[in-house]
Design a protein around this motif. Structure first.
Motif, PDB file in Angstrom:
ATOM      1  N   ARG A  90      20.409  29.073  42.307  1.00  0.00           N
ATOM      2  CA  ARG A  90      21.542  28.480  41.601  1.00  0.00           C
ATOM      3  C   ARG A  90      22.864  29.041  42.107  1.00  0.00           C
ATOM      4  O   ARG A  90      23.828  28.306  42.350  1.00  0.00           O
ATOM      5  N   TYR A  91      22.940  30.350  42.254  1.00  0.00           N
ATOM      6  CA  TYR A  91      24.208  30.962  42.644  1.00  0.00           C
ATOM      7  C   TYR A  91      24.549  30.686  44.103  1.00  0.00           C
ATOM      8  O   TYR A  91      25.725  30.599  44.462  1.00  0.00           O
TER       9      TYR A  91
ATOM     10  N   ILE B 105      31.954  35.103  40.455  1.00  0.00           N
ATOM     11  CA  ILE B 105      30.666  35.206  39.755  1.00  0.00           C
ATOM     12  C   ILE B 105      29.512  34.959  40.723  1.00  0.00           C
ATOM     13  O   ILE B 105      28.531  35.709  40.774  1.00  0.00           O
ATOM     14  N   ALA B 106      29.624  33.869  41.503  1.00  0.00           N
ATOM     15  CA  ALA B 106      28.535  33.488  42.411  1.00  0.00           C
ATOM     16  C   ALA B 106      28.333  34.533  43.499  1.00  0.00           C
ATOM     17  O   ALA B 106      27.189  34.902  43.819  1.00  0.00           O
ATOM     18  N   VAL B 107      29.419  35.016  44.092  1.00  0.00           N
ATOM     19  CA  VAL B 107      29.316  36.012  45.165  1.00  0.00           C
ATOM     20  C   VAL B 107      28.688  37.302  44.624  1.00  0.00           C
ATOM     21  O   VAL B 107      27.782  37.879  45.241  1.00  0.00           O
ATOM     22  N   TYR B 108      29.149  37.750  43.473  1.00  0.00           N
ATOM     23  CA  TYR B 108      28.590  38.962  42.871  1.00  0.00           C
ATOM     24  C   TYR B 108      27.102  38.784  42.569  1.00  0.00           C
ATOM     25  O   TYR B 108      26.291  39.691  42.810  1.00  0.00           O
ATOM     26  N   ALA B 109      26.750  37.614  42.034  1.00  0.00           N
ATOM     27  CA  ALA B 109      25.353  37.366  41.673  1.00  0.00           C
ATOM     28  C   ALA B 109      24.443  37.399  42.893  1.00  0.00           C
ATOM     29  O   ALA B 109      23.313  37.884  42.822  1.00  0.00           O
ATOM     30  N   ILE B 110      24.920  36.888  44.021  1.00  0.00           N
ATOM     31  CA  ILE B 110      24.117  36.899  45.252  1.00  0.00           C
ATOM     32  C   ILE B 110      23.939  38.325  45.756  1.00  0.00           C
ATOM     33  O   ILE B 110      22.830  38.750  46.090  1.00  0.00           O
ATOM     34  N   VAL B 111      25.011  39.073  45.802  1.00  0.00           N
ATOM     35  CA  VAL B 111      24.948  40.430  46.356  1.00  0.00           C
ATOM     36  C   VAL B 111      24.145  41.363  45.454  1.00  0.00           C
ATOM     37  O   VAL B 111      23.414  42.235  45.931  1.00  0.00           O
ATOM     38  N   SER B 112      24.241  41.170  44.131  1.00  0.00           N
ATOM     39  CA  SER B 112      23.535  42.072  43.213  1.00  0.00           C
ATOM     40  C   SER B 112      22.230  41.490  42.698  1.00  0.00           C
ATOM     41  O   SER B 112      21.548  42.120  41.896  1.00  0.00           O
TER      42      SER B 112
ATOM     43  N   PRO C  47      31.949  29.103  55.547  1.00  0.00           N
ATOM     44  CA  PRO C  47      31.618  30.093  56.592  1.00  0.00           C
ATOM     45  C   PRO C  47      32.285  31.448  56.360  1.00  0.00           C
ATOM     46  O   PRO C  47      31.657  32.501  56.527  1.00  0.00           O
ATOM     47  N   GLN C  48      33.567  31.422  55.949  1.00  0.00           N
ATOM     48  CA  GLN C  48      34.259  32.682  55.675  1.00  0.00           C
ATOM     49  C   GLN C  48      33.685  33.379  54.440  1.00  0.00           C
ATOM     50  O   GLN C  48      33.520  34.604  54.423  1.00  0.00           O
ATOM     51  N   THR C  49      33.366  32.578  53.416  1.00  0.00           N
ATOM     52  CA  THR C  49      32.773  33.153  52.204  1.00  0.00           C
ATOM     53  C   THR C  49      31.408  33.756  52.511  1.00  0.00           C
ATOM     54  O   THR C  49      31.065  34.851  52.036  1.00  0.00           O
ATOM     55  N   ARG C  50      30.613  33.053  53.316  1.00  0.00           N
ATOM     56  CA  ARG C  50      29.292  33.557  53.710  1.00  0.00           C
ATOM     57  C   ARG C  50      29.423  34.890  54.431  1.00  0.00           C
ATOM     58  O   ARG C  50      28.688  35.844  54.152  1.00  0.00           O
ATOM     59  N   ASP C  51      30.363  34.976  55.380  1.00  0.00           N
ATOM     60  CA  ASP C  51      30.556  36.232  56.115  1.00  0.00           C
ATOM     61  C   ASP C  51      31.022  37.349  55.181  1.00  0.00           C
ATOM     62  O   ASP C  51      30.643  38.517  55.361  1.00  0.00           O
ATOM     63  N   TYR C  52      31.824  36.988  54.190  1.00  0.00           N
ATOM     64  CA  TYR C  52      32.297  37.969  53.214  1.00  0.00           C
ATOM     65  C   TYR C  52      31.137  38.507  52.386  1.00  0.00           C
ATOM     66  O   TYR C  52      31.053  39.716  52.109  1.00  0.00           O
ATOM     67  N   ILE C  53      30.203  37.623  52.016  1.00  0.00           N
ATOM     68  CA  ILE C  53      29.021  38.051  51.264  1.00  0.00           C
ATOM     69  C   ILE C  53      28.206  39.039  52.095  1.00  0.00           C
ATOM     70  O   ILE C  53      27.733  40.066  51.582  1.00  0.00           O
ATOM     71  N   VAL C  54      28.039  38.755  53.379  1.00  0.00           N
ATOM     72  CA  VAL C  54      27.281  39.644  54.260  1.00  0.00           C
ATOM     73  C   VAL C  54      27.980  41.000  54.360  1.00  0.00           C
ATOM     74  O   VAL C  54      27.328  42.055  54.297  1.00  0.00           O
TER      75      VAL C  54
ATOM     76  N   MET D 149      35.039  42.275  36.939  1.00  0.00           N
ATOM     77  CA  MET D 149      34.956  41.032  37.696  1.00  0.00           C
ATOM     78  C   MET D 149      36.311  40.465  38.112  1.00  0.00           C
ATOM     79  O   MET D 149      36.382  39.381  38.693  1.00  0.00           O
ATOM     80  N   LYS D 150      37.397  41.186  37.853  1.00  0.00           N
ATOM     81  CA  LYS D 150      38.679  40.756  38.423  1.00  0.00           C
ATOM     82  C   LYS D 150      38.622  40.776  39.936  1.00  0.00           C
ATOM     83  O   LYS D 150      39.353  40.069  40.621  1.00  0.00           O
ATOM     84  N   ASP D 151      37.728  41.629  40.465  1.00  0.00           N
ATOM     85  CA  ASP D 151      37.575  41.783  41.908  1.00  0.00           C
ATOM     86  C   ASP D 151      36.103  42.077  42.180  1.00  0.00           C
ATOM     87  O   ASP D 151      35.510  42.954  41.536  1.00  0.00           O
ATOM     88  N   VAL D 152      35.497  41.349  43.144  1.00  0.00           N
ATOM     89  CA  VAL D 152      34.067  41.498  43.396  1.00  0.00           C
ATOM     90  C   VAL D 152      33.723  42.915  43.861  1.00  0.00           C
ATOM     91  O   VAL D 152      32.698  43.481  43.472  1.00  0.00           O
TER      92      VAL D 152
END
Length: 364
Positions: free
Chosen positions: A188-189, A174-181, A202-209, A71-74
């Motif tokens: 909650r996440y 943590i939140a980004v990983y939880a959404i993707v996985s 917006p940038q975080t959302r695009d990164y998740i996609v 988790m040092k890096d998603v």
């Protein structure tokens, strides 16, 4: 003094237990608070009256679990997840919650949400308003938490460590990983990621996609594997192209006697299609309608081969959905084609006419 009286007196003295970790009314955030409540229930009251761990102990826990999850890096964490899936292992190790517990856990954590940017009190030890939750919301008891266990198992312990050090970057990972996985509870996440990202959402959302597009077919193998967290993101953010990509990768095989609405996974597919098709249609309307109408192109398939009440109802439902997506013209074309192909099916013709008339009545 009797033995019982001496024991009671001794227990009374012990209630004033203090050690070097004690901090009066230390504020906790959501997951650290839940962890403290669980520890208190299992090992003794003092975990709610003092720091759960010393700072060096928290650092050790954080470092071990960061390495455990990558988790040092998603991207690294997702690569680990993909490798586990490839080897036939659990996607998210240490996360022990089954899907049937999702609703209970959602309710449990709703009582303990907090503002992640401000670090205000929440969870079992918190107070104040939480979103739409009133001040007098009663959080779950330690016994209730202990029966369920921590929602994400050791994953939640890592989150608690980040909370302890007010590490919002770690919490966002943590939140980004939880959404993707797809770690439950989904809502909650997503709320957590939005709150932590703030103006950069917006940038975080695009990164998740981007991450999901890269790891979807590596972490979620098979068309029946749904990601509820990511689906919620697509719906809430109305991401048409991303929704279409997700939908078409999970489309059941179509052809011969297995059109979309007759597949073995018909119930799950119908639910998935109903959830994401309106979003996908925002940018891919023609493609969504073509996917919807595809079963009607197979003249030898079960849907058109047998003129039964059940099949007529399915065809009518397809027409209604097509109209709902704004493609009434396509429904009219299909009605005329079916009328020419099956002139001796008056009940079918009547049901399709009714579907079109319902739309016209609503429009007027």
């Amino acid at each position: 003094m009797t033995l019982t009286a001496r024991m009671r007196k001794a227990m009374s003295r012990n209630n004033g237990f203090r050690d070097e970790n004690f901090i009066e009314e230390r504020p906790h955030r959501t997951m650290e608070s839940l962890l403290a409540a669980t520890m208190s229930y299992r090992f003794g009251y003092r975990f709610l009256q003092q720091d759960l761990l010393t700072d060096p102990q928290w650092e050790t826990v954080r470092d071990i679990l960061e390495r455990y999850f990558g988790m040092k890096d998603v991207t690294t964490a997702l690569r680990y997840a993909a490798e586990r899936v490839h080897d036939g292992l659990q996607r998210n190790p240490g996360v022990h919650v089954s899907a049937r517990c999702r609703q209970d856990l959602d309710s449990m954590l709703c009582a303990g949400e907090n503002d992640y940017r401000k670090g205000t009190g929440g969870g079992v030890a918190g107070d104040g308003k939480v979103g739409n939750i009133a001040e007098n919301t009663v959080p779950p008891s330690p016994g209730e938490i202990a029966r369920h266990g921590l929602p994400g198992g050791v994953f939640d312990v890592l989150e608690a460590a980040y909370e302890h050090f007010d590490d919002n970057e770690g919490l966002l990972r943590i939140a980004v990983y939880a959404i993707v996985s797809d770690i439950v509870p989904a809502h909650r996440y997503l709320a957590m990621a939005k709150d932590l990202a703030g103006d950069e959402w917006p940038q975080t959302r695009d990164y998740i996609v981007e991450l999901f597009e890269e790891f979807d077919n590596k972490v979620f193998i098979g068309r029946d594997n749904r990601n509820v967290s990511y689906e919620q993101l697509l719906v809430q953010e109305q991401l048409g192209d991303a929704a279409w990509n997700y939908l078409r990768r999970r489309k059941p095989p179509v052809g011969g006697c297995e059109p979309i609405f007759l597949s073995d996974s018909v119930e799950d597919w119908d639910s998935l299609f109903s959830t994401l098709a309106p979003v996908a249609a925002l940018s891919q309307c023609d493609a969504v309608v073509s996917m919807l109408m595809h079963p009607l192109q197979d003249d030898d398939g079960d849907l058109l081969h047998e003129d039964t009440e059940k099949n007529r109802a399915k065809i009518q439902r397809i027409f209604r959905q097509c109209i709902r997506f704004g493609a009434r013209y396509r429904a009219v074309q299909e009605r005329e084609r079916l009328r020419m192909m099956y002139p001796r099916r008056p009940q079918l013709q009547m049901m399709l006419d009714n579907a079109l008339e319902e739309h016209d009545d609503d429009a007027s």
